[in-house]
Design an enzyme around this catalytic site. Structure first.
Site, PDB file in Angstrom:
ATOM      1  N   TYR A   1      -1.027 100.885  36.387  1.00  0.00           N
ATOM      2  CA  TYR A   1       0.318 100.962  36.956  1.00  0.00           C
ATOM      3  C   TYR A   1       0.248 101.176  38.464  1.00  0.00           C
ATOM      4  CZ  TYR A   1       5.196 102.293  37.593  1.00  0.00           C
ATOM      5  OH  TYR A   1       6.495 102.350  38.013  1.00  0.00           O
TER       6      TYR A   1
ATOM      7  N   LYS B   1       1.552  98.505  41.396  1.00  0.00           N
ATOM      8  CA  LYS B   1       2.570  98.834  42.389  1.00  0.00           C
ATOM      9  C   LYS B   1       1.998  98.792  43.810  1.00  0.00           C
ATOM     10  CE  LYS B   1       5.990  99.264  39.537  1.00  0.00           C
ATOM     11  NZ  LYS B   1       7.135  98.328  39.595  1.00  0.00           N
TER      12      LYS B   1
END
Length: 256
Positions: A156, A160
């Site tokens: 994750y 990002k």
């Protein structure tokens, strides 16, 4: 709040069925835009768009990790409204805490595809439209996790971080065409996704959400979807006509 900030513009919002995407798409419609609600879950997107002016709203099912699906989505938006002035990439998936040695390649690929590859794919099909018009605004929803990592959120955080750097690269690439590209880093947000970072059990996830995430925010509350929607409205509108390549933290101080 000033009204009519997006009057006459067409906005395409991915991940529009819930959370930040829903709040953003609805606010844009209220601000005068024609809005395309795009989501992998068409029924939920239709519910999200309920009650808005049907002449200025369209709902499309799309898998933003698949090029052909994104191409069809953008074509549908142009067929409906003739143009795309604003693109907001809200679609995203979380990652439950997973030590790196236990993370499967398939899960890594899924997270990277939805959270990062999708920004490339939507830009690939929307940018030519914006270049021809020599105007446009792209807003990518990244995350404070892209600059402030957490253990167990390896894929994750990487996805990002990629979204943030792609935003900056596109801002430079598209500046000669007067296309602006910015990103928003939400902090811990009060959306259905938040608990999925922690646990499968709903009650346990809710308890952990308040204990772990709320305590990490200096302002003492979770970010609301409307907080992100208002930031996206600013970046999408002419209020930010000299803003590009910026990464705006909307995180209650979490990133300090």
């Amino acid at each position: 709040m000033e009204t009519g900030l997006l009057q006459g513009k067409t906005a395409l919002v991915t991940g529009a069925a819930s959370g930040m995407g829903k709040a953003t798409a609805r606010l844009f419609a209220e601000q005068g835009a024609n809005v395309v609600f795009a989501d992998v879950n068409r029924e939920a997107a239709e519910r999200a768009a309920a009650g808005l002016d049907g002449k200025r709203v369209r709902v499309f099912q799309a898998d933003v990790s698949e090029d052909e699906s994104v191409e069809a989505l953008v074509k549908g938006a142009v067929d409906a409204f003739g143009r795309v002035d604003v693109l907001v990439n809200c679609a995203g998936v979380p990652q439950a805490f997973t030590p790196v040695e236990e993370l499967s390649p398939d899960e890594w690929d899924k997270i990277m595809s939805v959270n990062a590859k999708s920004i490339f794919l939507t830009a690939r099909h929307v940018v030519p439209i914006m270049k021809r018009r020599r105007s446009g605004s792209i807003v990518n929803i990244a995350s404070i996790a892209g600059v402030r990592a957490r253990p167990g959120l390896n894929a994750y955080c990487a996805s990002k971080g990629a979204a943030i750097q792609l935003t900056r690269a596109l801002a430079l690439e598209l500046a000669p065409y007067q296309v602006r590209v910015n990103a928003i880093n939400p902090g811990p947000s009060d959306t259905p996704m938040l608990g999925r970072f922690l646990a499968d059990d709903a009650a346990q996830a809710e308890e952990q959400k308040k204990k772990i995430f709320l305590d990490s925010v200096p302002l003492g509350r979770l970010v609301q979807p409307e907080d992100i929607a208002r930031a996206a409205l600013y970046l999408a509108s002419d209020l930010a006509k000299m803003v590009t390549g910026e990464i705006l933290n909307v995180d209650g101080g979490r990133g300090i």
